[in-house]
Design a protein around this motif. Structure first.
Motif, PDB file in Angstrom:
ATOM      1  N   ASN A 292       0.765  -1.265   0.025  1.00  0.00           N
ATOM      2  CA  ASN A 292       0.097  -0.087   0.044  1.00  0.00           C
ATOM      3  C   ASN A 292       0.726   1.293   0.106  1.00  0.00           C
ATOM      4  N   LYS A 295       2.218   1.666  -3.240  1.00  0.00           N
ATOM      5  CA  LYS A 295       1.366   2.198  -4.493  1.00  0.00           C
ATOM      6  C   LYS A 295       0.966   3.620  -4.273  1.00  0.00           C
ATOM      7  N   LYS A 298       4.383   5.371  -5.971  1.00  0.00           N
ATOM      8  CA  LYS A 298       3.975   5.278  -7.432  1.00  0.00           C
ATOM      9  C   LYS A 298       3.094   6.312  -7.773  1.00  0.00           C
TER      10      LYS A 298
END
Length: 456
Positions: A292, A295, A298
Motif C-alpha cells: 500500500n 502504491k 508510485k
C-alpha cells in the motif's frame, strides 16, 4: 477554530435523543487521547481516514478537523495542561478516573491553546461527564475547575511555562545527550507547530516568490502561510515540487554524483527521498515492505513525472549482494526528531523501543553495506534525536565491520547548516536549529545522517 463547534452537525444516539452539537467531537477526542497516552497507540493510525478509528471516521469533515486540532495541541502541550489543572484540583482524582482526566485535558486544551469559546469548552465537558455514568458525579468538579481555568489562564500559563511537555525519560535523555540549555531549546521548539517545506525540482527562488515562501539553506522552500489544501497550490498538479521537511531532504543530497548510477532506496515509502534520487538522474530501485505504501509512492512519482523500479519485499533477504553503486537507507526509528509534527511520539515510545530499533537499524546498515559495490557509499539516516540510533550506532559498525570507512561531511556539503556537522563527520540536526526571521518559520526535524563507504 472559533465557531467549529457551532457548525458541527447534530448526530443522534442509539435512542434517537439528539446529541448536543460538538459533543461527539469532544467524546472522540477524549477516547483517542486515552488511546495514545494509556495504550500507546499511534495517532497517525487513529486518524487515518480509511482505516483509522471508527468514531473519528464517522465525524463530519469540520468535526474531524477540530478533533485533530484538539489532539495535536493536547499532546503538544500535555505537560503544561496537566500542570495547570493540577494547580486547580485540591485532591488527586480517584484511581481509575482516566476517562475523567481525559475530559478535563480535552476541555483545557481548547481553553488554553485553541480558538474555541471558553463557554463552549466548559459546557460540552460538563455535558460529556453527565452522559457517562463513571463521571456524572464529578460534573460539578469539572464545571468549577474549567471555569476557574478560563478565568485564570492569563496567570496560569506563565506559571507553568517551564514545565516540559514530554515524559521524564525523554527529557532526561535530551539533557544527557545535548545538555540542559540545548534540551530546553529543543523542547520549546516542539511546542510550535511546524511549517511546511517543499522540495522543488528547480528554481527555488521563483517558487518561493510565487508561493510566498522563503528559500532555506537546503534549497527547500518554506511556506510562510498555507491557504487551502496543498493539492490545490500552484505547481502541485504539474509535479513541480513535493512536501518534505528540509532536514529529510539532506540525506539524498549526500549521495554525491549519482546520475546514471544504480541506486537503491531501501526503506522507500513515502517516497520523498526516492523522488530526489530519481530527480538527480539515478536508476532507482525502491524497496518497501508495504504494498500500500509503495502504491502511494508510485502515485507520487507519476505526479512528479519521475521513474523508479518499485519492489515490494524485504531487502534483508531478497536483494542481491553487491548490486548497487550507492544506497540510501532510512530505516524505521523512534521518530523522536519529528515530535513537532507527531507529538504523540514521546508518549507512545520509550527507552526499550529505542534500544530495539537501534538494534534493528544496525542489522540493516550491515546488510546495506553488503548490497553496495566496492567503492560505493551507503548514506544511513533516520529522524531520531537519540545518539544510540545515530552516532553510537555508526561507531559500533565502524569498529566491527571490515572494509568500511566514514566519509566526513564537509561544510561545502551543507552550506548554511555547517553547525549540523558533528565532530564525527556526520550530520545531526535538531528542531532548535535553522533560525529565520520568525520563530514560526524556524526549526526543522531532528535528523541524523552519515556516509559509509565500502572499501573492498
Amino acid at each position: 477554530m472559533r465557531g467549529a463547534a457551532a457548525r458541527a452537525g447534530k448526530p443522534t444516539s442509539s435512542s434517537s435523543v439528539p446529541v448536543k452539537a460538538g459533543l461527539e467531537t469532544r467524546r472522540t477526542a477524549a477516547k483517542l487521547l486515552a488511546a495514545v497516552i494509556d495504550r500507546k497507540v499511534s495517532l497517525d493510525g487513529l486518524l487515518d481516514v480509511d482505516n483509522g478509528n471508527a468514531a473519528y471516521r464517522a465525524l463530519a469533515d469540520g468535526d474531524r478537523a477540530l478533533a485533530r486540532a484538539i489532539l495535536l495541541a493536547g499532546l503538544r502541550h500535555l505537560g503544561k495542561i496537566e500542570a495547570a489543572l493540577g494547580r486547580l484540583i485540591d485532591k488527586p482524582l480517584p484511581e481509575g478516573a482516566r476517562s475523567l482526566h481525559m475530559v478535563l485535558v480535552v476541555a483545557a486544551t481548547q481553553i488554553l491553546y485553541l480558538d474555541v469559546p471558553d463557554r463552549a469548552a466548559v459546557d460540552l465537558a460538563v455535558e460529556q461527564a453527565n452522559g457517562d455514568p463513571r463521571n456524572r458525579r464529578f460534573s460539578g468538579l469539572i464545571n468549577a475547575v474549567l471555569r476557574r481555568l478560563a478565568r485564570e489562564k492569563g496567570a496560569l500559563l506563565p506559571a507553568v511555562a517551564d514545565v516540559p511537555d514530554a515524559p521524564g525519560w525523554f527529557v532526561d535523555r535530551l539533557k544527557s545527550h545535548y545538555g540542559d540549555a540545548a534540551a530546553k531549546q529543543i523542547l520549546e521548539a516542539h511546542g510550535r507547530e511546524p511549517p511546511i517545506d517543499l522540495t522543488v525540482k528547480s528554481d527555488a527562488e521563483g517558487w518561493a516568490a510565487r508561493l510566498s515562501g522563503i528559500v532555506l539553506p537546503t534549497g527547500s522552500v518554506r511556506l510562510a502561510e498555507l491557504n487551502g489544501p496543498v493539492s490545490e497550490m500552484p505547481g502541485f498538479a504539474d509535479g513541480a515540487w513535493w512536501v518534505q521537511d528540509a532536514a529529510a531532504s539532506i540525506p539524498a543530497r549526500l549521495m554525491g554524483a549519482i546520475a546514471g548510477k544504480e541506486v537503491a532506496d531501501l526503506c522507500a515509502a513515502p517516497g520523498g527521498k526516492t523522488a530526489q534520487l530519481a530527480q538527480a538522474g539515478a536508476n532507482v530501485t525502491a524497496y518497501d515492505l508495504s504494498a500500500n505504501r509503495l502504491k502511494r509512492l508510485k502515485y507520487n512519482l507519476q505526479r512528479l513525472g519521475l521513474q523508479a523500479e518499485c519492489r515490494v519485499g524485504n531487502f534483508m533477504t531478497e536483494a542481491p549482494e553487491s548490486s548497487y553503486d550507492a544506497i540510501l537507507l532510512d530505516p524505521p526509528c523512534s521518530s523522536t526528531g519529528t515530535v513537532r509534527r507527531h507529538p504523540d511520539v514521546v508518549w507512545t515510545k520509550g527507552p526499550d523501543d529505542i534500544a530495539k530499533l537501534a538494534d534493528l537499524q544496525e542489522k540493516m546498515v550491515r546488510r546495506a553495506l553488503a548490497l553496495v559495490r566496492p567503492g560505493g557509499r551507503v548514506v544511513f539516516s533516520n529522524c531520531s534525536l537519540d545518539p544510540s540510533e545515530g552516532e553510537h550506532l555508526v561507531d559500533r559498525v565502524l569498529s566491527s565491520v571490515n572494509a568500511v570507512r566514514l566519509e566526513p561531511v564537509t561544510p561545502d556539503d551543507l552550506p548554511g547548516l555547517e553547525g549540523a556537522i558533528t565532530r564525527q563527520g556526520a550530520v545531526r540536526t535538531t528542531p532548535a536549529m535553522l533560525e529565520t526571521y520568525s520563530p514560526r518559520l524556524s526549526g526543522l526535524d531532528g535528523f541524523f545522517a552519515a556516509i559509509l563507504v565500502r572499501t573492498d
